[in-house]
Design an enzyme around this catalytic site. Structure first.
Site, PDB file in Angstrom:
ATOM      1  N   ASP A 108       0.845  -1.092  -0.149  1.00 49.84           N
ATOM      2  CA  ASP A 108       0.025  -0.095  -0.157  1.00 49.84           C
ATOM      3  C   ASP A 108       0.964   1.467   0.068  1.00 49.84           C
ATOM      4  OD1 ASP A 108      -2.943   1.145   0.390  1.00 49.84           O
ATOM      5  OD2 ASP A 108      -1.605   1.926   1.826  1.00 49.84           O
ATOM      6  N   TYR A 209      -2.400  11.446   1.793  1.00 50.21           N
ATOM      7  CA  TYR A 209      -3.118  11.721   0.466  1.00 50.21           C
ATOM      8  C   TYR A 209      -3.192  13.178   0.312  1.00 50.21           C
ATOM      9  CZ  TYR A 209      -4.647   6.774   1.460  1.00 50.21           C
ATOM     10  OH  TYR A 209      -4.607   5.586   1.573  1.00 50.21           O
ATOM     11  N   HIS A 270      -6.820  -6.659  -0.707  1.00 52.81           N
ATOM     12  CA  HIS A 270      -5.668  -5.699  -0.682  1.00 52.81           C
ATOM     13  C   HIS A 270      -4.824  -6.128   0.340  1.00 52.81           C
ATOM     14  CE1 HIS A 270      -3.997  -1.582  -0.826  1.00 52.81           C
ATOM     15  NE2 HIS A 270      -4.134  -1.562   0.319  1.00 52.81           N
TER      16      HIS A 270
END
Length: 289
Positions: A108, A209, A270
């Site tokens: 990730d 982010y 994921h």
């Protein structure tokens, strides 16, 4: 067994968990969002028992590591320099000649940072392993597609001020969605909630982010060079096909990674290293040991 300590690299204090023989081949494990070093607790022991020296840091902004204020502190080139400096420090402790080398494993956001280390400072790496994290060039291309934009709606939400920080500690379990029922135990979730509750942690984690959207991933790279983001390190890409946030198309990276092996795990989400622990551990050992 593992040990814990704090190290100072690139102007921040990072909490690092280590295991394995001090002079073993160095492997650095990078966790993703919204995790911390325990993302790798099912991998650290097997790798260490195979003779590897394993280091698993909490990345800046997470758990017990420093959490600098402001979005700019989380630019991707800063994050990759944290990891590059950590590799140099650990290699120096082993007596390696400068600049020192390690194998790097990232999942990730840890994978996004690992791609950047491989692109920007490949001389530091022996091998690279990526688990469900997009290469930057692939990400830019696939993110233009409506299907992926729907999957990545949370990236836009994280651009809002203060609200995401309030929501994350309350609904952090949602961020771990898509896993098998037994992949995160109640004890795991309790530890994660403790990590999310550290002062400054929600903002630090979400600023990854925010910085990505504001600053991108190509600062300092030649945008006119079609090979500027090539990865010239032997690379293993492990991809859980049931990822609810990232399209399987994001695993199509051969154009930028000449020395590449891709393993797609059709039943994994994921959180591939938890869903398929034995398979992932065997892949890591075969590639790294």
């Amino acid at each position: 067994m593992w040990t814990e300590r704090f190290v100072t690299v690139n102007g921040v204090h990072l909490h690092v968990v280590e295991a394995g023989p001090p002079q073993g081949p160095l492997v650095v494990l990078l966790h993703g969002f919204p995790e911390f070093w325990r993302a790798w607790e099912r991998q650290i022991g097997p790798l260490a028992r195979a003779g590897l020296r394993v280091a698993a840091p909490d990345l800046r902004g997470y758990h017990l590591s420093d959490k600098p204020p402001g979005v700019e502190a989380y630019r991707v080139e800063t994050l990759q320099e944290d990891v590059a400096a950590l590799i140099r420090l650990l290699a120096q402790e082993q007596g390696q000649r400068a600049p020192g080398r390690a194998s790097l494993v990232g999942h990730d956001w840890g994978g996004i940072v690992a791609w950047q280390v491989a692109i920007r400072q490949p001389e530091l790496l022996e091998k690279l392993v990526i688990l469900n994290a997009p290469h930057p060039a692939v990400s830019r291309r696939v993110m233009k597609k409506p299907e992926q934009q729907k999957k990545s709606w949370y990236v836009g939400f994280f651009q809002l001020p203060w609200l995401p920080e309030r929501v994350l500690p309350l609904f952090g379990r949602w961020a771990l969605r898509g896993t098998r029922a037994d992949s995160f135990t109640p004890e795991d979730l309790a530890r994660y909630r403790q990590a999310w509750a550290q002062p400054g942690a929600p903002g630090g984690m979400i600023n990854y982010y925010r910085a990505l959207m504001r600053f991108g991933t190509r600062h300092g790279l030649n945008r006119n060079d079609p090979h500027a983001e090539d990865v010239r390190v032997p690379t293993l890409l492990i991809w859980g096909q049931k990822d609810v946030a990232l399209s399987p198309e994001m695993a199509e990276v051969a154009q930028w990674v000449p020395d590449l092996r891709v393993v797609r795990l059709p039943r994994a989400s994921h959180w591939v290293m938890r869903d398929e622990t034995v398979r992932v551990n065997n892949l890591l050992l075969d590639f790294l040991a």
